[in-house]
Motif scaffolding. Structure first.
Motif, PDB file in Angstrom:
ATOM      1  N   GLU A 169       0.834  -1.196   0.000  1.00  0.00           N
ATOM      2  CA  GLU A 169       0.000   0.000   0.000  1.00  0.00           C
ATOM      3  C   GLU A 169       0.869   1.246   0.000  1.00  0.00           C
ATOM      4  O   GLU A 169       2.027   1.215   0.431  1.00  0.00           O
ATOM      5  CB  GLU A 169      -0.955   0.018   1.206  1.00  0.00           C
ATOM      6  CG  GLU A 169      -0.275  -0.025   2.552  1.00  0.00           C
ATOM      7  CD  GLU A 169      -1.247  -0.164   3.725  1.00  0.00           C
ATOM      8  OE1 GLU A 169      -2.343  -0.720   3.550  1.00  0.00           O
ATOM      9  OE2 GLU A 169      -0.886   0.305   4.835  1.00  0.00           O
ATOM     10  N   SER A 178       1.966  -0.103  11.010  1.00  0.00           N
ATOM     11  CA  SER A 178       2.664  -1.233  10.417  1.00  0.00           C
ATOM     12  C   SER A 178       3.517  -1.950  11.467  1.00  0.00           C
ATOM     13  O   SER A 178       4.075  -1.307  12.361  1.00  0.00           O
ATOM     14  CB  SER A 178       3.546  -0.744   9.269  1.00  0.00           C
ATOM     15  OG  SER A 178       4.434   0.271   9.719  1.00  0.00           O
ATOM     16  N   THR A 181      -2.173  -3.240   9.410  1.00  0.00           N
ATOM     17  CA  THR A 181      -2.793  -2.232   8.570  1.00  0.00           C
ATOM     18  C   THR A 181      -3.896  -1.538   9.368  1.00  0.00           C
ATOM     19  O   THR A 181      -4.287  -1.988  10.443  1.00  0.00           O
ATOM     20  CB  THR A 181      -3.405  -2.861   7.317  1.00  0.00           C
ATOM     21  OG1 THR A 181      -4.519  -3.699   7.717  1.00  0.00           O
ATOM     22  CG2 THR A 181      -2.386  -3.715   6.573  1.00  0.00           C
ATOM     23  N   GLY A 204      -6.031  -4.923   3.452  1.00  0.00           N
ATOM     24  CA  GLY A 204      -6.545  -3.555   3.534  1.00  0.00           C
ATOM     25  C   GLY A 204      -6.857  -3.024   2.151  1.00  0.00           C
ATOM     26  O   GLY A 204      -6.776  -3.738   1.145  1.00  0.00           O
ATOM     27  N   GLU A 206      -6.133   0.893   0.353  1.00  0.00           N
ATOM     28  CA  GLU A 206      -5.682   2.268   0.509  1.00  0.00           C
ATOM     29  C   GLU A 206      -5.646   2.951  -0.854  1.00  0.00           C
ATOM     30  O   GLU A 206      -6.145   2.396  -1.835  1.00  0.00           O
ATOM     31  CB  GLU A 206      -4.296   2.294   1.174  1.00  0.00           C
ATOM     32  CG  GLU A 206      -4.295   1.889   2.641  1.00  0.00           C
ATOM     33  CD  GLU A 206      -4.894   2.951   3.570  1.00  0.00           C
ATOM     34  OE1 GLU A 206      -5.252   4.047   3.084  1.00  0.00           O
ATOM     35  OE2 GLU A 206      -5.002   2.689   4.786  1.00  0.00           O
ATOM     36  N   THR A 209      -3.058  -0.005  -3.568  1.00  0.00           N
ATOM     37  CA  THR A 209      -3.101  -1.321  -2.921  1.00  0.00           C
ATOM     38  C   THR A 209      -2.497  -2.351  -3.859  1.00  0.00           C
ATOM     39  O   THR A 209      -2.807  -2.363  -5.053  1.00  0.00           O
ATOM     40  CB  THR A 209      -4.555  -1.728  -2.596  1.00  0.00           C
ATOM     41  OG1 THR A 209      -5.155  -0.730  -1.766  1.00  0.00           O
ATOM     42  CG2 THR A 209      -4.609  -3.076  -1.892  1.00  0.00           C
TER      43      THR A 209
END
Length: 338
Positions: A169, A178, A181, A204, A206, A209
């Motif tokens: 990401e 981190s 996530t 996740g 973002e 990604t």
């Protein structure tokens, strides 16, 4: 890196003077199946060289004095004994016992695009998983962050094509937790279990990604992801995964654009309805020991506005006009309010 080096919240720089937070960007790529120390040593050297080639010009412009640098390695031997070292070069820090290795550039010239940069490699969840992280700050350099983003995108494509990443990401102006996530945190998932299941559930979603091959196939492949209309870029990667960029401008990744990414990726997201992170006492408080499993020192101010508070198993196809709830944001001012 910022939480370890600059005294800010996890994954973000501290302003230091109570003023507006500076712009910053965090690049993350996660690899699994990294037990072979010979392969890891060679890869770590290659990745570091490519990151420096692509990014050092932003902190060390031609003709400027050399920026201050710092290299730190942390080793853990088979008996569990740890030690911290200051290697002279990156290659000297990448030993068989290395668990964390970082390089930092700071006190850069006023003409530099960025004000500081960190490159960080860490093993976690056993010695099988690797986190690659790059953090770049822009204190007193308003408006320069967009100049660096194309290089970070190119680096993502390069490294993801050369490896078979389990997740990745790029996050702009948002605190990080981190190797967990933000979705992990909202679901109460540990970074270790999330990493172990990263080819079963996407960790996740973002602004950018990286989705692994196993999950890309379950989503119908790059063409179906592009047809969803949720992404400005769907780039197939050499090993079968995809790089997904939700919007051209990272500051447009909010509200309905977040919802669109959630709906497109719902079939491979971990089950469960996310919830707000707990508010806990400040770092150093004696009360922390009485609150097991909390994010130590987290003031409850993390931005969850890029997390949909809905169980992906019940997401189905989005209903026109219906909006699923997003997590709480945080008040913004200065350069982070776009």
């Amino acid at each position: 890196m910022y939480d370890q080096l600059l005294g800010g919240e996890p994954g973000r720089p501290g302003s230091g003077d109570g003023g507006p937070e500076p712009d910053f960007v965090t690049w993350l790529l996660y690899l699994d199946r990294c037990e072979d120390p010979v392969w890891l040593g060679g890869f770590a050297r290659w990745w570091y060289d490519e990151a420096c080639r692509a990014l050092l010009p932003f902190v060390h412009p031609d003709g400027a004095a050399e920026p201050a640098t710092s290299l730190t390695a942390f080793e853990l031997d088979a008996a569990g004994r740890g030690r911290r070292r200051r290697p002279g070069r990156w290659t000297e820090g990448m030993t068989e016992d290395c668990c964390q290795l970082s390089a930092r550039w700071f006190d850069v010239a006023p003409s530099a695009t960025a004000s500081e940069m960190d490159i960080f490699l860490a093993r976690f969840a056993g010695r099988r998983h690797i986190r690659l992280q790059i953090s770049i700050g822009f204190e007193q350099r308003s408006g320069r962050l967009p100049l660096v983003l194309p290089a970070l995108l190119d680096l993502t494509r390069l490294v993801a094509d050369a490896t078979d990443p389990a997740y990745g990401e790029i996050v702009v102006n948002a605190g990080m937790l981190s190797p967990a996530t933000m979705l992990d945190a909202a679901l109460g998932r540990s970074a270790e279990s999330s990493a172990e299941e990263s080819r079963t559930y996407l960790r996740g979603y973002e602004w950018v990604t990286v989705c692994p091959a196993e999950l890309t196939r379950r989503l119908g492949g790059p063409n179906r992801l592009w047809a969803s209309g949720a992404f400005a870029e769907v780039r197939p990667l050499r090993h079968g995964g995809v790089l997904l960029r939700a919007t051209d401008d990272p500051f447009e990744y909010r509200a309905d654009r977040v919802r669109a990414a959630f709906h497109a990726l719902a079939p491979v997201l971990p089950p469960g309805r996310p919830g707000a992170l707990p508010t806990v006492p400040p770092a150093g408080s004696a009360m922390l020991s009485a609150v097991p499993g909390v994010l130590a020192g987290d003031p409850g101010g993390h931005d969850l506005s890029r997390v949909v508070f809905a169980d992906p198993r019940s997401a189905g196809s989005p209903v026109p006009g219906q909006r699923v709830e997003l997590g709480p944001g945080v008040p913004s001012s200065g350069p982070t309010a776009r």
